[in-house]
Design a protein around this motif. Structure first.
Motif, PDB file in Angstrom:
ATOM      1  N   ALA A 272       0.815  -1.218   0.000  1.00  0.00           N
ATOM      2  CA  ALA A 272       0.000   0.000   0.000  1.00  0.00           C
ATOM      3  C   ALA A 272       0.847   1.267   0.000  1.00  0.00           C
ATOM      4  N   ASP A 273       2.098   1.163   0.425  1.00  0.00           N
ATOM      5  CA  ASP A 273       2.956   2.351   0.526  1.00  0.00           C
ATOM      6  C   ASP A 273       3.832   2.553  -0.712  1.00  0.00           C
ATOM      7  N   THR A 274       3.582   1.818  -1.779  1.00  0.00           N
ATOM      8  CA  THR A 274       4.452   1.907  -2.958  1.00  0.00           C
ATOM      9  C   THR A 274       3.943   2.887  -4.012  1.00  0.00           C
ATOM     10  N   GLU A 275       2.815   3.536  -3.784  1.00  0.00           N
ATOM     11  CA  GLU A 275       2.224   4.373  -4.840  1.00  0.00           C
ATOM     12  C   GLU A 275       3.154   5.484  -5.291  1.00  0.00           C
ATOM     13  N   LEU A 276       3.777   6.175  -4.346  1.00  0.00           N
ATOM     14  CA  LEU A 276       4.654   7.286  -4.719  1.00  0.00           C
ATOM     15  C   LEU A 276       5.802   6.807  -5.604  1.00  0.00           C
ATOM     16  N   GLN A 277       6.417   5.681  -5.247  1.00  0.00           N
ATOM     17  CA  GLN A 277       7.520   5.152  -6.042  1.00  0.00           C
ATOM     18  C   GLN A 277       7.044   4.727  -7.433  1.00  0.00           C
ATOM     19  N   ILE A 278       5.881   4.100  -7.501  1.00  0.00           N
ATOM     20  CA  ILE A 278       5.355   3.666  -8.797  1.00  0.00           C
ATOM     21  C   ILE A 278       5.103   4.867  -9.698  1.00  0.00           C
ATOM     22  N   ARG A 279       4.544   5.934  -9.130  1.00  0.00           N
ATOM     23  CA  ARG A 279       4.301   7.143  -9.931  1.00  0.00           C
ATOM     24  C   ARG A 279       5.615   7.729 -10.451  1.00  0.00           C
ATOM     25  N   ARG A 280       6.622   7.775  -9.587  1.00  0.00           N
ATOM     26  CA  ARG A 280       7.906   8.347 -10.001  1.00  0.00           C
ATOM     27  C   ARG A 280       8.570   7.472 -11.066  1.00  0.00           C
ATOM     28  N   LEU A 281       8.506   6.161 -10.891  1.00  0.00           N
ATOM     29  CA  LEU A 281       9.125   5.258 -11.863  1.00  0.00           C
ATOM     30  C   LEU A 281       8.390   5.294 -13.197  1.00  0.00           C
ATOM     31  N   ALA A 282       7.059   5.392 -13.157  1.00  0.00           N
ATOM     32  CA  ALA A 282       6.295   5.481 -14.400  1.00  0.00           C
ATOM     33  C   ALA A 282       6.685   6.737 -15.179  1.00  0.00           C
ATOM     34  N   GLU A 283       6.885   7.835 -14.478  1.00  0.00           N
ATOM     35  CA  GLU A 283       7.298   9.079 -15.138  1.00  0.00           C
ATOM     36  C   GLU A 283       8.692   8.916 -15.756  1.00  0.00           C
ATOM     37  N   LYS A 284       9.574   8.246 -15.041  1.00  0.00           N
ATOM     38  CA  LYS A 284      10.930   8.028 -15.549  1.00  0.00           C
ATOM     39  C   LYS A 284      10.914   7.159 -16.799  1.00  0.00           C
ATOM     40  N   VAL A 285      10.118   6.092 -16.787  1.00  0.00           N
ATOM     41  CA  VAL A 285      10.020   5.204 -17.946  1.00  0.00           C
ATOM     42  C   VAL A 285       9.393   5.939 -19.124  1.00  0.00           C
ATOM     43  N   TRP A 286       8.373   6.741 -18.850  1.00  0.00           N
ATOM     44  CA  TRP A 286       7.724   7.492 -19.926  1.00  0.00           C
ATOM     45  C   TRP A 286       8.710   8.441 -20.604  1.00  0.00           C
ATOM     46  N   LYS A 287       9.502   9.133 -19.816  1.00  0.00           N
ATOM     47  CA  LYS A 287      10.487  10.054 -20.385  1.00  0.00           C
ATOM     48  C   LYS A 287      11.534   9.296 -21.199  1.00  0.00           C
ATOM     49  N   SER A 288      11.933   8.112 -20.703  1.00  0.00           N
ATOM     50  CA  SER A 288      12.946   7.326 -21.413  1.00  0.00           C
ATOM     51  C   SER A 288      12.433   6.826 -22.755  1.00  0.00           C
ATOM     52  N   SER A 289      11.136   6.550 -22.834  1.00  0.00           N
ATOM     53  CA  SER A 289      10.572   5.996 -24.063  1.00  0.00           C
ATOM     54  C   SER A 289       9.988   7.065 -24.974  1.00  0.00           C
ATOM     55  N   ALA A 333      -2.916  -0.116 -11.299  1.00  0.00           N
ATOM     56  CA  ALA A 333      -3.941  -1.162 -11.389  1.00  0.00           C
ATOM     57  C   ALA A 333      -3.314  -2.551 -11.309  1.00  0.00           C
ATOM     58  N   LEU A 334      -2.139  -2.713 -11.907  1.00  0.00           N
ATOM     59  CA  LEU A 334      -1.445  -3.995 -11.826  1.00  0.00           C
ATOM     60  C   LEU A 334      -1.099  -4.346 -10.387  1.00  0.00           C
ATOM     61  N   ARG A 335      -0.836  -3.326  -9.595  1.00  0.00           N
ATOM     62  CA  ARG A 335      -0.534  -3.556  -8.173  1.00  0.00           C
ATOM     63  C   ARG A 335      -1.703  -4.243  -7.468  1.00  0.00           C
ATOM     64  N   GLU A 336      -2.909  -3.955  -7.917  1.00  0.00           N
ATOM     65  CA  GLU A 336      -4.090  -4.550  -7.284  1.00  0.00           C
ATOM     66  C   GLU A 336      -4.208  -6.043  -7.567  1.00  0.00           C
ATOM     67  N   ARG A 337      -3.429  -6.535  -8.535  1.00  0.00           N
ATOM     68  CA  ARG A 337      -3.474  -7.963  -8.876  1.00  0.00           C
ATOM     69  C   ARG A 337      -2.482  -8.786  -8.046  1.00  0.00           C
ATOM     70  N   VAL A 338      -1.782  -8.138  -7.132  1.00  0.00           N
ATOM     71  CA  VAL A 338      -0.859  -8.843  -6.242  1.00  0.00           C
ATOM     72  C   VAL A 338      -1.638  -9.272  -5.001  1.00  0.00           C
ATOM     73  N   GLU A 339      -1.626 -10.551  -4.701  1.00  0.00           N
ATOM     74  CA  GLU A 339      -2.503 -11.082  -3.648  1.00  0.00           C
ATOM     75  C   GLU A 339      -1.705 -11.819  -2.570  1.00  0.00           C
ATOM     76  N   LEU A 340      -0.685 -11.182  -2.049  1.00  0.00           N
ATOM     77  CA  LEU A 340       0.119 -11.801  -1.000  1.00  0.00           C
ATOM     78  C   LEU A 340      -0.283 -11.347   0.396  1.00  0.00           C
ATOM     79  N   GLY A 341      -1.303 -10.498   0.472  1.00  0.00           N
ATOM     80  CA  GLY A 341      -1.791 -10.072   1.776  1.00  0.00           C
ATOM     81  C   GLY A 341      -1.164  -8.780   2.242  1.00  0.00           C
TER      82      GLY A 341
END
Length: 377
Positions: A272-289, A333-341
């Motif tokens: 649940a605490d990974t949202e900020l990192q995911i947003r930052r990484l998505a921006e980095k990948v978008w800029k790279s591509s 949304a992909l994060r919501e498909r992780v079901e490890l509790g």
């Protein structure tokens, strides 16, 4: 079947085109650059890595490798294995500069250069700019130029194809040269353990041993249908490689099959605490591509648990994401498909693009069984 009678099995096909391939692999590259640039480090166990519980080894000098230190090993384990190791934070600006200097040497000999990383590349020297008579002479000159001009060492493998050249470059490391002549291919390959085949990892090797495959000779003795029944489509590739067959050409300026970015957290955190990192990484990948002529249709989310287990979730779209916001929404949304509790903790998260396509992407060549020619390279 043993290597001794292999040459009675393979009949040379003199109509097949002969490639002369050199695989050059720099020796302990990052660590060697550090030792070159700082004489006080020469002869000492150097580990290129940041210190800390989350750091991994980028490279280790051969002095450190004697203690069991290896690339991708956790830095804390490297320190336990070699308490006298000198840890040097990586300096990729200098490593890239050294890699560019090596590339300039390659370009004196051929324009058919396929880099695999900063420290290794395939070269097709079937026709070389220096008009040297053999690929072996080309490889010797390249290694001499690297040593004399850059004060670094490289190992090289010479063979009729990329698969064999890759194996050969590792045969006499460090600072070695090994040549597999076309008429020596089967006698060289058959005694090798299957783990020497690039791409055969521990899992595949264990599966092979479970069905009685320990050497390349064991693979050679099996029919294609049997290999396919055990290993699916990979069985065809294994059938080819056991015969020294690899038609893949050297591809200059190969475009990456994926673009990704990842972060290792200072401390393990819940999903649940990974949202900020995911947003930052998505921006980095978008800029790279951004500006890439190809379209990436698959978005990938990567996670590594506190226990070092890796898992991925991906989504292939009918059309590529049109914006960074859309990429971010998909990754979350992909994060919501992780079901490890909710109690599971994670040490790493990554976001990436894959499945790049263009209209010009060539289809895979059909398999044609033909041995390499009996001709010196």
């Amino acid at each position: 079947m043993t290597a001794s009678n292999a040459q009675n099995v393979v009949v040379a096909d003199t109509s097949a085109p002969l490639r002369k391939i050199v695989h050059v692999d720099m020796d302990a590259f990052y660590a060697s650059v550090e030792q070159r640039d700082n004489p006080e480090l020469r002869g000492k166990p150097v580990v290129v890595a940041w210190r800390g519980n989350r750091s991994v080894v980028c490279a280790a000098s051969y002095e450190a490798r004697r203690y069991g230190v290896r690339s991708a090993m956790p830095a804390v384990r490297a320190e336990r294995l070699c308490p006298e190791a000198i840890f040097i934070p990586p300096d990729f600006v200098r490593y890239k500069a050294a890699s560019a200097a090596v590339r300039e040497i390659f370009q004196r000999h051929t324009d058919l250069i396929e880099p695999l990383s900063l420290d290794e590349a395939y070269l097709d020297v079937t026709e070389n700019k220096m008009q040297l008579p053999t690929a072996t002479r080309v490889a010797k000159m390249i290694r001499e130029q690297i040593r004399e001009e850059l004060n670094l060492t490289a190992s090289a493998g010479v063979a009729p194809n990329k698969f064999l050249a890759k194996i050969a470059s590792d045969w006499k490391k460090p600072n070695g040269l090994f040549v597999i002549q076309p008429h020596e291919v089967q006698s060289f390959l058959l005694p090798l353990p299957v783990g020497r085949i690039p791409g055969v990892g521990q899992v595949t090797e264990s599966r092979m041993k479970a069905v009685g495959i320990a050497t390349v000779g064991d693979l050679y003795a099996l029919e294609l249908s049997i290999l396919e029944s055990h290993f699916g489509s990979y069985g065809l590739r294994l059938y080819q490689l056991a015969r020294g067959i690899d038609h893949n050409p050297v591809v200059p300026n190969r475009v990456s099959k994926s673009i990704s970015a990842e972060d290792t957290f200072p401390e393990d955190i819940p999903l649940a605490d990974t949202e900020l990192q995911i947003r930052r990484l998505a921006e980095k990948v978008w800029k790279s591509s951004h500006g890439n002529a190809r379209a990436a249709k698959t978005v990938v989310l990567k996670l590594k648990t506190k226990e070092f287990s890796s898992l991925t979730r991906s989504l292939t779209l009918p059309a590529p994401p049109s914006s960074c916001d859309e990429l971010t929404r998909i990754a979350l949304a992909l994060r919501e498909r992780v079901e490890l509790g909710p109690k599971q903790l994670y040490r790493l998260v990554g976001v990436g693009f894959s499945n790049f396509q263009t209209a010009e992407d060539p289809a895979s060549p059909l398999f044609v069984e033909e041995p390499v020619q009996d001709q010196l390279i």
